[in-house]
Design a protein around this motif. Structure first.
Motif, PDB file in Angstrom:
ATOM      1  N   ARG A 198     -10.675  -3.782   5.860  1.00 17.22           N
ATOM      2  CA  ARG A 198     -10.116  -2.464   5.294  1.00 17.22           C
ATOM      3  C   ARG A 198      -8.750  -2.229   5.868  1.00 17.22           C
ATOM      4  O   ARG A 198      -8.296  -1.153   5.527  1.00 17.22           O
ATOM      5  N   PRO A 258      -3.168   0.274  -3.366  1.00 20.04           N
ATOM      6  CA  PRO A 258      -4.176   0.596  -2.358  1.00 20.04           C
ATOM      7  C   PRO A 258      -3.602   1.822  -1.758  1.00 20.04           C
ATOM      8  O   PRO A 258      -2.479   1.942  -1.280  1.00 20.04           O
ATOM      9  N   CYS A 292     -13.143   6.048   3.840  1.00 14.54           N
ATOM     10  CA  CYS A 292     -13.233   5.079   2.919  1.00 14.54           C
ATOM     11  C   CYS A 292     -14.381   4.613   2.252  1.00 14.54           C
ATOM     12  O   CYS A 292     -14.503   4.308   0.970  1.00 14.54           O
ATOM     13  N   GLU A 293     -15.566   4.654   3.021  1.00 15.09           N
ATOM     14  CA  GLU A 293     -16.748   4.490   2.672  1.00 15.09           C
ATOM     15  C   GLU A 293     -17.261   5.389   1.448  1.00 15.09           C
ATOM     16  O   GLU A 293     -17.759   4.975   0.395  1.00 15.09           O
ATOM     17  N   VAL A 348      -9.106   2.000  -1.249  1.00 11.01           N
ATOM     18  CA  VAL A 348      -8.839   2.796  -0.098  1.00 11.01           C
ATOM     19  C   VAL A 348      -9.242   1.953   0.994  1.00 11.01           C
ATOM     20  O   VAL A 348     -10.145   1.284   1.177  1.00 11.01           O
ATOM     21  N   GLY A 349      -8.089   1.827   2.015  1.00  6.58           N
ATOM     22  CA  GLY A 349      -8.553   1.391   3.282  1.00  6.58           C
ATOM     23  C   GLY A 349      -7.425   2.179   4.574  1.00  6.58           C
ATOM     24  O   GLY A 349      -7.460   3.175   4.177  1.00  6.58           O
ATOM     25  N   VAL A 350      -7.223   1.285   5.351  1.00  8.69           N
ATOM     26  CA  VAL A 350      -6.482   2.185   6.593  1.00  8.69           C
ATOM     27  C   VAL A 350      -5.233   1.508   6.922  1.00  8.69           C
ATOM     28  O   VAL A 350      -5.039   0.222   6.878  1.00  8.69           O
ATOM     29  N   LEU A 385      -5.260   4.950   4.317  1.00  9.29           N
ATOM     30  CA  LEU A 385      -5.378   6.416   5.147  1.00  9.29           C
ATOM     31  C   LEU A 385      -4.986   6.040   6.522  1.00  9.29           C
ATOM     32  O   LEU A 385      -5.430   5.159   7.310  1.00  9.29           O
ATOM     33  N   CYS A 422       0.865  -1.232   0.119  1.00  6.92           N
ATOM     34  CA  CYS A 422      -0.081  -0.080   0.178  1.00  6.92           C
ATOM     35  C   CYS A 422       0.871   1.398  -0.103  1.00  6.92           C
ATOM     36  O   CYS A 422       2.000   1.348   0.306  1.00  6.92           O
ATOM     37  N   ALA A 440     -13.576  -1.947  10.837  1.00  8.01           N
ATOM     38  CA  ALA A 440     -12.566  -1.783   9.815  1.00  8.01           C
ATOM     39  C   ALA A 440     -12.357  -3.051   9.155  1.00  8.01           C
ATOM     40  O   ALA A 440     -11.452  -3.199   8.272  1.00  8.01           O
ATOM     41  N   LEU A 488     -12.527   5.662   8.170  1.00  9.88           N
ATOM     42  CA  LEU A 488     -13.283   4.639   7.744  1.00  9.88           C
ATOM     43  C   LEU A 488     -14.514   5.350   6.990  1.00  9.88           C
ATOM     44  O   LEU A 488     -15.040   5.009   5.990  1.00  9.88           O
TER      45      LEU A 488
END
Lengths: 275, 275
Positions: free
Chosen positions: B200, B141, B168-169, B175-177, B144, B102, B197, B165
């Motif tokens: 994610r 990816p 992300c939505e 996109v993830g964390v 975040l 990522c 999460a 999150l």
């Protein structure tokens, strides 16, 4: 910056000038500078004596916007937790004698050696529940103050306004929140939680976040010197019906080194122009 | 402390030894100490050259758990925001060439002179939306990374996992964390957000919160030296299906002063015993 349009009266938190002034100096200083409110810390209060302090503050015509501070509930053992609760009961009695608007609660961090945040939060809740009957009986509202997350380990496991309001709802009447700009300004959920806080705001504190900030505790900024939208937060509180004092509480090595009269003069100016 | 039971492979974030080791040293050090993953910062990557670095990392048999870092979107003017977006596009290309899991996004603080958090957050969202097609096309990816609220003014207006999150939505696939224990451990909503999460989590970072902490940026603790329940956070990630690397990222004047080989040896031990 809404210069001159701040309708909330100013209160001096005594920690702002703690290196040079005791409580007597603070009382006289507020009277001299036309600052109508004061919020003492318990150390300077004890140094003068509670009854004497209550009389001098009353005689000076000052309003006590809060007493700093109760809290610090988590402890490593039951004896420590009991001692904290007893100390909080004394603080409630002192706040009552002062006629303070509220007792400001800095709830405490992790007990020494612990990594158990959930447990520490439960100790906070249990401690608050234990003293709440005393607070109600004395007519002293408890103002839960969420502290900046950088203080979570050693000062407050109560970190957000949302968390404080959840506690208010769980505990019932006699509990509200102290909203300190320094602690909550960063919160992405702030506007929502300030709407939720309607009728629950017992105290509104102002100081500024400096860039860079060089110390986690003692580098708070004079209002206007940092990046916090202080009038914006005040407006949120006002929209929720808050009409109490706006307290300036600076823990700052820089400002502690200055002449307290000059600091109070500047507080008055910045309260009008930047808060 | 779950000694020896950590199933997640260790990755070295190169900033951990930045004062003494360049990227070549880090690659050789990881191989020598049996650390299977690496996460370079772009400065050391550029110093070696991206293609050369990709080859040397591959030849050493190391996995790239992430590239640090994209982001820093807010700027005082349109030209600054465009420049940030272009720089992020280069970072995506670099992450692609490295085969990184990522691109870690440190989203940026307030623009100079601004007190407008809402506006800065919108700049972050707009910046992410602008680069997302490039990231998707490159198969990189975007992770975040919510940063500790004490960095809100100058590093990241993205402060909580919940906020990340939400983004992300809003942004959709690609996109993830990145969950860094140091940044999120204090959050009263952490357990809930870690459940949210699930699927994610693109990166999991470990270091510890020291008591006291003497600097807002450069005093992170070696895992096990502080108060964060690191295994607890890892378990939350694992329950959500995370099975990637666990990266140790120390920004610490203390550890920067030590022999990097000793630091890597200790990282391995603490990764097994305290993460």
């Amino acid at each position: 910056m809404n210069a001159g349009t701040n309708p909330l009266p100013l209160s001096l938190n005594t920690v702002t000038v703690k290196e040079r002034w005791g409580l007597a100096d603070c009382i006289e200083g507020c009277a001299r500078h036309g600052i109508p409110g004061i919020s003492p810390w318990r150390d300077v209060l004890h140094a003068m004596g509670v009854e004497a302090a209550a009389k001098r503050i009353r005689d000076a015509g000052l309003h006590v916007s809060g007493l700093c501070r109760g809290g610090m509930f988590p402890a490593a053992d039951e004896a420590g937790r009991r001692a904290a609760i007893e100390d909080n009961r004394r603080a409630i009695e002192e706040a009552h004698k002062l006629g303070a608007d509220c007792l400001v609660m800095v709830c405490g961090g992790l007990p020494p050696g612990s990594k158990d945040l959930v447990g520490a939060r439960q100790m906070v809740r249990d401690g608050l529940a234990a003293i709440l009957p005393d607070a109600r009986a004395a007519g002293v509202p408890l103002a839960l103050e969420p502290l900046h997350p950088m203080t979570c380990a050693d000062r407050s496991v109560l970190s957000t306004l949302g968390q404080a309001l959840d506690l208010c709802e769980a505990l019932g009447p006699g509990v509200g929140v102290a909203v300190d700009a320094y602690h909550v300004w960063w919160d992405p959920d702030l506007a929502h939680q300030m709407r939720r806080a309607e009728g629950r705001v017992l105290a509104l504190h102002a100081c500024d976040w400096l860039v860079p900030t060089t110390d986690l505790v003692f580098d708070r900024g004079m209002p206007g010197d940092g990046v916090i939208d202080l009038p914006g937060l005040r407006h949120m509180a006002e929209r929720g019906g808050y009409a109490g004092f706006q307290e300036i509480e600076l823990l700052s090595r820089r400002w502690w080194g200055e002449d307290p009269d000059a600091v109070l003069q500047l507080l008055r100016e910045r309260h009008a122009s930047a808060c």
